[in-house]
Motif scaffolding. Structure first.
Motif: not given
Length: 417
Positions: A224, A226, A304, A340-341, A397
């Motif tokens: 992941r 971001p 992302m 979020h992120t 995440t």
């Protein structure tokens, strides 16, 4: 082999007067992590208060209110280092009205030290701290049975606490638990082995912290990334450079990997991974890098990059375990900014499914209010999709915060379920 530059973050929790601040003071004092002028100041304060010797708790209770009342109110961060490892301690308050401070201090911790008074055993606050530690998925828990000097260093008191804690923690998702009998005041089993408890064959606390295996705590499977910003230098040698900068949240990325951009769903391959020091063959959490792709795709902050064969859930409806941090309660269907992120969106609290009584772990399904320090399971609805994983799989995440647009205060922190 332990990497001597490896950083271990740990949080301490215990009920009032379990000796938390004394334990941290003892760790700092015995590991020679205190400056001489600091030591002098504490010695003077200890004399003024009429204490014999140095009051170790004063090393961490930095706020004047705390020193005067002899309690910990705010989260105090302390940094110390030994030849084997670097440490950041979050000394969090034990009182129930400071649950939110404990959540804040524990959210990034690799380990939690939970103190239990050997005379009183596992009490309500111990259960609450263990529950919060398991809720925040802290991978390692060390239960320090303190004040063993007041029960004559008897093994029976130690075994009683273990039995009580294990009976309760069976209900929790706690993976790795250590039990250590200590006396923070006397220094038994904190940095040096105790001569008073030869029945205890385990390692002292500092050795346990120094040798704890934390490399596997980071999720290396789910890739992941971001995106925080797009780099377009527009200068000689980099006229056409278009890099996506950010911090790898989890997993490993290598040039040539096929990646998907979310939420748009476009795919491409990684052309290069760049840093200030040059190109890399691979990037993994928690490295900050710039990734370039073979194709020109419209990507901006909040998007992302993920592996095409391993994607998070892209959704506007998220179920979250939310800890309410603000003094004013949650308003029904009020709009908040959700972070979020690197992605900021608007969200509303659609429904409070249940509230948890953190002392008994009961679900209160009829209580639909959310006030400061409450922990509730809620449904949130966002204006645009978020790319989420469950918090138990990915602490980065899988976590969010809610911000009040009017005051810009962080009103809640949440773990996605």
């Amino acid at each position: 082999m332990i990497d001597n530059n490896q950083l271990l973050r740990f949080t301490t929790a215990g009920s009032v007067d379990d000796g938390k601040s004394t334990l941290i003071g003892r760790l700092l004092y015995d590991s020679k992590s205190i400056f001489e002028d600091q030591l002098e100041s504490i010695e003077n304060t200890s004399k003024q208060k009429g204490h014999e010797g140095v009051d170790l708790a004063l090393f961490t209770d930095g706020l004047r209110d705390e020193r005067e009342q002899g309690i910990t109110i705010d989260v105090a961060y302390r940094y110390f280092t030994t030849p084997k490892r670097k440490f950041i301690i979050a000394d969090t308050p034990g009182h129930i009205q400071y649950t939110r401070n404990m959540v804040t201090g524990a959210s990034t911790a690799n380990a939690a030290i939970i103190l239990v008074d050997a005379r009183h055993g596992v009490i309500e606050q111990t259960r609450r701290h263990a529950f919060i530690a398991s809720l925040l998925q802290i991978p390692h828990i060390i239960v320090c049975i303190n004040k063993m000097d007041l029960v004559d260093f008897k093994e029976e008191a130690y075994q009683n606490v273990i039995a009580q804690f294990e009976a309760f923690s069976a209900k929790l998702l706690v993976k790795d638990v250590h039990f250590i009998p200590i006396s923070a005041l006397m220094g038994d089993n904190v940095v040096n082995r105790s001569e008073n408890m030869d029945w205890y064959q385990g390692a002292p606390l500092l050795h346990t912290l120094e040798t704890m295996h934390i490399s596997s705590d980071i999720n290396k499977v789910d890739a992941r990334f971001p995106v925080q910003t797009v780099l377009r230098p527009q200068r000689e040698g980099f006229i056409d450079y278009r890099g996506y900068a950010g911090r790898v949240a989890s997993g490993v990325f290598r040039p040539g990997d096929e990646v998907t951009v979310l939420p748009s769903g476009f795919t491409s391959k990684i052309a290069s991974i760049d840093t200030y020091g040059g190109a890399l063959e691979e990037a993994f959490a928690p490295m900050s890098v710039s990734i370039t792709l073979e194709d020109d795709i419209d990507i901006s902050r909040g998007d992302m990059l993920v592996r095409s064969n391993n994607k998070p859930e892209v959704t506007q409806d998220v179920e979250v375990m939310l800890c309410w941090l603000n003094s004013s309660p949650a308003k029904d269907r009020a709009k908040y900014t959700i972070r979020h992120t690197s992605n900021d969106q608007k969200a509303i609290v659609k429904e409070i499914i249940y509230k948890i009584d953190i002392n008994t772990l009961e679900r209160l399904e009829d209580d639909k209010t959310m006030s400061m320090n409450d922990i509730c399971k809620v449904k949130l609805r966002t204006t645009k999709p978020l790319c989420v994983d469950a918090y138990r799989d990915n602490r980065i995440t899988g976590s969010i915060i809610l911000v009040d647009d009017a005051t810009n205060e962080t009103v809640a922190a949440g773990m996605i379920v």
